[in-house]
Design a protein around this motif. Structure first.
Motif, mmCIF file in Angstrom:
data_model
loop_
_atom_site.group_PDB
_atom_site.id
_atom_site.type_symbol
_atom_site.label_atom_id
_atom_site.label_comp_id
_atom_site.label_asym_id
_atom_site.label_seq_id
_atom_site.Cartn_x
_atom_site.Cartn_y
_atom_site.Cartn_z
ATOM 1 N N LYS A 307 0.782 -1.779 0.163
ATOM 2 C CA LYS A 307 -0.247 -0.158 0.181
ATOM 3 C C LYS A 307 0.882 1.224 0.188
ATOM 4 O O LYS A 307 0.214 2.580 -0.598
ATOM 5 N N ASP A 308 2.098 1.171 0.286
ATOM 6 C CA ASP A 308 3.159 2.547 0.013
ATOM 7 C C ASP A 308 3.268 2.778 -1.120
ATOM 8 O O ASP A 308 4.880 3.693 -0.563
ATOM 9 N N GLN A 309 3.193 1.797 -1.240
ATOM 10 C CA GLN A 309 4.130 2.062 -2.868
ATOM 11 C C GLN A 309 2.908 1.870 -3.779
ATOM 12 O O GLN A 309 3.435 2.408 -5.313
ATOM 13 N N HIS A 310 2.134 2.725 -3.588
ATOM 14 C CA HIS A 310 1.105 3.199 -4.549
ATOM 15 C C HIS A 310 0.854 4.173 -4.970
ATOM 16 O O HIS A 310 0.934 5.338 -4.071
ATOM 17 N N PRO A 311 1.225 4.361 -6.612
ATOM 18 C CA PRO A 311 0.988 6.073 -6.983
ATOM 19 C C PRO A 311 -0.680 6.080 -7.044
ATOM 20 O O PRO A 311 -1.465 5.499 -6.610
ATOM 21 N N PRO A 312 -0.302 7.911 -7.260
ATOM 22 C CA PRO A 312 -2.099 8.142 -6.830
ATOM 23 C C PRO A 312 -2.829 7.915 -8.338
ATOM 24 O O PRO A 312 -1.978 7.903 -9.265
ATOM 25 N N VAL A 313 -3.930 6.915 -8.168
ATOM 26 C CA VAL A 313 -4.824 6.039 -8.792
ATOM 27 C C VAL A 313 -5.381 7.599 -9.645
ATOM 28 O O VAL A 313 -4.692 7.186 -11.393
ATOM 29 N N LEU A 314 -6.052 7.845 -9.278
ATOM 30 C CA LEU A 314 -6.988 9.199 -9.918
ATOM 31 C C LEU A 314 -6.405 9.610 -10.882
ATOM 32 O O LEU A 314 -6.449 9.697 -12.371
ATOM 33 N N ILE A 315 -4.880 10.861 -10.590
ATOM 34 C CA ILE A 315 -4.597 11.552 -11.448
ATOM 35 C C ILE A 315 -3.281 10.419 -12.561
ATOM 36 O O ILE A 315 -4.202 10.899 -13.713
ATOM 37 N N THR A 316 -3.157 9.895 -12.385
ATOM 38 C CA THR A 316 -2.437 8.760 -13.417
ATOM 39 C C THR A 316 -3.413 8.003 -14.551
ATOM 40 O O THR A 316 -3.198 8.190 -15.357
ATOM 41 N N HIS A 317 -4.210 7.763 -13.650
ATOM 42 C CA HIS A 317 -5.647 7.128 -15.205
ATOM 43 C C HIS A 317 -5.677 8.055 -16.146
ATOM 44 O O HIS A 317 -6.204 8.051 -16.708
ATOM 45 N N LEU A 318 -6.373 9.635 -15.003
ATOM 46 C CA LEU A 318 -6.742 10.594 -15.552
ATOM 47 C C LEU A 318 -6.188 11.103 -16.858
ATOM 48 O O LEU A 318 -5.896 11.475 -17.714
ATOM 49 N N ALA A 319 -4.369 10.950 -16.484
ATOM 50 C CA ALA A 319 -3.680 11.630 -17.534
ATOM 51 C C ALA A 319 -3.403 11.074 -18.342
ATOM 52 O O ALA A 319 -3.826 10.835 -19.770
ATOM 53 N N PHE A 320 -3.043 9.058 -18.245
ATOM 54 C CA PHE A 320 -3.468 8.589 -19.418
ATOM 55 C C PHE A 320 -4.495 8.332 -20.090
ATOM 56 O O PHE A 320 -4.472 8.457 -21.842
ATOM 57 N N GLN A 321 -5.661 8.731 -20.046
ATOM 58 C CA GLN A 321 -6.638 8.927 -20.759
ATOM 59 C C GLN A 321 -6.760 10.065 -21.521
ATOM 60 O O GLN A 321 -7.014 9.741 -22.864
ATOM 61 N N VAL A 322 -5.732 11.580 -21.167
ATOM 62 C CA VAL A 322 -6.238 12.211 -21.560
ATOM 63 C C VAL A 322 -5.019 12.075 -22.597
ATOM 64 O O VAL A 322 -5.342 12.814 -24.044
ATOM 65 N N MET A 323 -4.321 12.010 -22.451
ATOM 66 C CA MET A 323 -2.702 11.342 -23.624
ATOM 67 C C MET A 323 -3.092 10.450 -24.628
ATOM 68 O O MET A 323 -3.162 11.049 -25.858
#
Ligand code: HDD
Ligand code: HEM
Ligand code: HEM
Lengths: 440, 341
Positions: A307-323
């Protein structure tokens, strides 16, 4: 605001600002060189005017890119001294090559901008190409440094210190090639579509203006080619990440549970507390295929990562969708252009087409910013993946919110000013340049 | 390879002080020029600087890159302790770089021109001043490695003192002097030469006064600068030669020569820089109550230095001919490879 957050945001703002100028600095020289070459070959004066018009704009971008890059090279130490203490000797090599490339670029730029009529015309042309070549080279070197943060190698980590450093192995890390390829293409996509968009917009107002017509053709052709290659390179990147940074891939795809086969998620809003995604569309088996080339392969989800190695999921996912979304749109615009150019030439000046191109002006840069967000936020909580955490790299200096606000304001003002200067440039161009006849 | 890297570090620093310094100086001078002469001077400054402007500031980037890859602790300790003046210097670098270009490339000439100029001038002064402050703070020895001290002691006291300020002032003066001597050689009109002659004269006076003030400020801050000089005769000799070459510079300037005065002005900057290095050798950053940071005790592992050295060597083999060609193309005379470009 918390110091760590301020520092991360400051880094994001500075890099996000710099990358726009860096892309322009890498690609515009090629566009100019092409137009310059056409001028030397055909003697059509529009090409000369176009080259000069572009180069005036580019000088402004170059200066801004150079100073924002200078800021970055200090900021790495001002904000992340612990990172640089370890990383400096390891990734110094790409940075020193980058310095060499800048130097050559700066010299070539001086020759190009001020060399009209002073040096031999083909030597002059070659200096323009050299600006672009060294710009791309410097981009590749920095990206290699960044790739090392994603895929650190070339050292042994003993008691929190790097020993047995091998800078050559560090530079040619596993990620450098895929990242450098993807970034270089991205620079072409973003700059070409932005340039095309602006000229398309101007063509809507000044029908059949020969300068803008030529500009549009040059930039869209190059942009369309790059836009087709981009997803191919992106696919290589994704397969790569599946191997070396499963946590990033899981965050990009908001894959909370390890799945076999794993679906590709389109859209959707990840809910990190509830470990599920709302409103997404799932394409069964596609993620397994994209990540591992096999519709039944297992894809690691966030449940297998501490758990302490999770990246922020929301931002990463949305950014990927946008790209990816921007990439698909640009590909469609590029395809439309190629078809029109091939079969329906008369439609090139059609208002509808020009409007579409004009609307896609910001999409490429949006994709670049989003792509870097995926890479950098998806690497969290690590600054050197697997070895050093971002929070441990932070400077002890308190009150980081002040420099963050200072630089954010500065960059906002500069961005505004640069835009305003470009508008003035275009206004003057139209005053001075009244085309009489329509030409092809 | 250690020595190759050190050589490049010293060379880049020197080049930045000369070329970047003259570049800053040109901005500082504008603050002290009448409106009419300013327009003329502005054009000249532009013509003198513009083609090589990009190349000038890369020296600074080289210094930074060599420091963080070759001597990482020097880079990180300075970044931590001098965060505030470094940030302010960066602000200056960004503003002057941008506004210098905006001023020239703005397609429409209107009131905005004055704003660009004003910001260019202020940021030129600010950048030089903070550059000096940083240099002063590195020598004064108030930088501390301890983390159990107050914010003021750790992040402010190292640079907010008489000595660092006096070095900042000195940097402004000497950069202005460099620029005036350089620009005087560029001007063809007699009247403009006269203007720059006066500027050089005033800047020279100011530099001497500021130099004296550095010693006073050192005394005020309890920093035994004179003692250091006495103990390092070589450093003392550098300063004395720098001062003694002044009359020669003025003599040749009055004869209307171009090359020699520039060389001498450059030499003076170099000698002062050398004196600074010599009197604290081998220490680069003095640390309060601790052994100072030297190149030797902060050096990166041999493998890193070796690739860095090779990169620099190969890089310069590529760059030097190109740089030479650049300078030649714009001057038609190789001897112009001097301060201010
Ligand atoms: C015009 C810009 C652009 C476009 C259209 C795309 N990308 Fe991208 N992408 C980038 C611009 C970008 C970038 C800004 O350049 C990044 C950030 C870091 C890097 O190396 O490239 C990136 C990163 C990036 C990464 C993470 C790399 C890493 O962390 O090492 C992946 C997996 C993809 N991209 C995949 C794709 C896919 C599958 C695309 C399909 C359409 C795509 N990209 C379109
Ligand atoms: C120009 C393109 C780049 C962009 C837009 C970009 C974007 C970002 C963003 C958004 C962050 C904040 C991430 C977070 O903390 O959540 C960040 C952090 C960081 N980036 Fe990049 N990045 C770029 C290239 C690079 C390169 C080439 C390097 C280094 C060689 C680099 C080094 C860092 C470091 C050291 C941090 C801070 C530590 C961290 O947050 O992990 N970046 N960047
Ligand atoms: C931490 C990251 C970075 C640092 C420290 C950095 C540093 C710099 C510096 C010092 C300059 C000024 C050089 C000059 O005077 O021309 C510069 C310009 C440039 N940078 Fe960056 N950079 C970073 C990220 C990037 C990235 C990610 C790219 C591209 C992929 C890039 C590409 C360029 C290019 C092409 C230029 C020259 C264009 C111009 O001058 O406008 N940089 N950078």
């Amino acid at each position: 605001m918390e110091d760590l957050l301020s520092a991360r945001l400051q880094m994001a703002v500075s890099l996000g600002f710099h990358i726009v100028f860096a892309c322009i600095g890498m690609v515009m020289p090629f566009l100019m060189a092409f137009s310059h070459w056409r001028w030397l070959r055909t003697g059509q004066k529009e090409y000369l005017d176009l080259t000069k018009t572009w180069s005036k704009g580019v000088a402004i971008f170059f200066a801004t890119g150079a100073v924002s890059g200078t800021v970055l090279s200090f900021e790495l130490g001002l904000l992340w001294p612990e990172f640089m203490r370890h990383a400096g000797p390891i990734i110094g090599m790409p940075f020193s090559w980058e310095g060499t490339a800048f130097f050559i670029e700066a010299i070539a730029l001086g020759l190009f901008l001020y060399g009209w009529d002073r040096i031999h015309k083909w030597v002059h042309w070659a200096t323009g190409v050299l600006v672009g070549v060294s710009g791309v080279a410097s981009g590749i070197f920095v990206v290699a440094a960044n790739a090392w943060m994603n895929s650190p190698q070339g050292f042994d980590w003993v008691d929190g210190q790097a020993i047995n450093i091998d800078p050559v192995a560090a530079m040619f890390n596993k990620a450098w090639f895929t990242q450098a390829l993807h970034m270089t293409l991205a620079a072409f996509v973003s700059t070409c579509f932005a340039v095309a968009g602006i000229h398309a917009w101007l063509l809507r107002q000044h029908q059949n203006h020969p300068l803008h017509q030529k500009a549009l053709k040059i930039s869209l052709t190059l942009g369309a080619i790059a836009a087709f290659l981009q997803p191919l390179s992106g696919d290589i990147s994704a397969k790569d990440i599946a191997q070396r940074q499963p946590a990033k891939l899981a965050a990009m795809e908001a894959l909370f549970q390890t799945s076999k086969p794993a679906p590709l998620l389109i859209g959707g809003i990840p809910n990190e507390d509830k470990q599920r995604v709302d409103y997404g569309i799932e394409l069964p088996g596609m993620l397994s295929f994209l990540a591992h080339g096999n519709f039944d392969a297992e894809v690691t989800g966030l449940d297998q990562i501490p758990k302490d190695q999770h990246p922020p999921v929301l931002i990463t996912h949305l950014a990927f969708q946008v790209m990816v979304g921007c990439g698909m749109l640009l590909m469609a615009v590029g395809l439309a252009f190629l078809i029109i150019q091939w079969k329906f030439k008369h439609l090139l000046g059609h208002k509808g087409f020009l409007t579409v191109v004009a609307l896609s002006t910001p999409l490429g840069f949006l994709a670049v910013e989003a792509g870097w967000t995926v890479t950098e936020v998806g690497r969290q909580p690590w600054v050197i993946y697997g070895f050093l955490r971002t929070k441990d790299a932070l400077t002890p200096m308190p009150g980081l919110v002040f420099p963050f606000m200072l630089f954010t304001m500065l960059y906002l003002v500069l961005a505004g000013l640069v835009t305003w200067l470009m508008i003035r440039q275009i206004r003057v161009l139209h005053l001075a340049y009244k085309p009489l006849a329509v030409s092809g | 390879m250690f020595y190759v890297v050190v050589l490049f570090l010293g060379l880049s620093l020197l080049m930045y002080c000369l070329f970047g310094g003259a570049d800053f100086g040109a901005g500082i001078l504008e603050a002290f020029t009448t409106k009419h002469a300013r327009e003329k001077g502005e054009k000249m400054t532009y013509q003198a600087i513009a083609p090589v402007w990009e190349a000038n500031h890369i020296w600074l980037i080289l210094v930074v890159v060599i420091l963080f890859s070759g001597f990482p602790r020097i880079y990180t300790e300075i970044s931590v302790a001098l965060h505030i003046p470094l940030t302010l210097m960066l602000l200056g670098i960004v503003l002057r770089g941008c506004f210098f270009t905006f001023r020239h490339y703005d397609a429409i000439q209107d009131r905005s021109h004055d704003y660009y100029s004003r910001i260019f001038v202020f940021s030129s002064i600010g950048t030089s001043f903070f550059l000096g402050i940083i240099a002063g703070a590195m020598s004064l020895g108030r930088i501390t490695l301890a983390s159990n001290v107050t914010f003021a002691e750790r992040f402010v006291a190292p640079w907010l003192n008489y000595f660092s300020f006096s070095v900042g002032l000195f940097a402004c003066c000497i950069f202005a002097f460099l620029a005036a001597v350089y620009l005087m050689g560029e001007s063809e009109e007699k009247r403009i030469r006269k203007v720059f002659w006066w500027q050089a004269f005033r800047a020279n006076l100011a530099t001497v006064v500021a130099g004296g003030f550095v010693f006073v400020a050192a005394k005020l801050d309890g920093f035994d600068l004179i003692g250091l000089l006495v103990n390092h005769p070589l450093g003392m000799a550098c300063l004395i030669i720098a001062t003694l070459s002044l009359p020669l510079l003025w003599y040749s300037l009055n004869l209307g020569w171009v090359i020699l005065p520039r060389l001498l002005a450059g030499l003076q900057v170099m000698l002062i820089l050398m004196a600074w290095v010599i009197i604290q050798y081998p220490v680069v950053v003095q640390i309060a109550g601790n052994q100072g940071l030297t190149l030797e005790n902060t050096r990166a592992p041999e493998a890193s230095l070796s690739v860095l050295g090779w990169a620099l060597l190969v890089g310069s083999a590529l760059i030097l001919p190109a740089l030479f060609y650049l300078l030649r193309s714009f001057k038609g005379h190789p001897w112009h490879a001097e301060p201010g470009h």
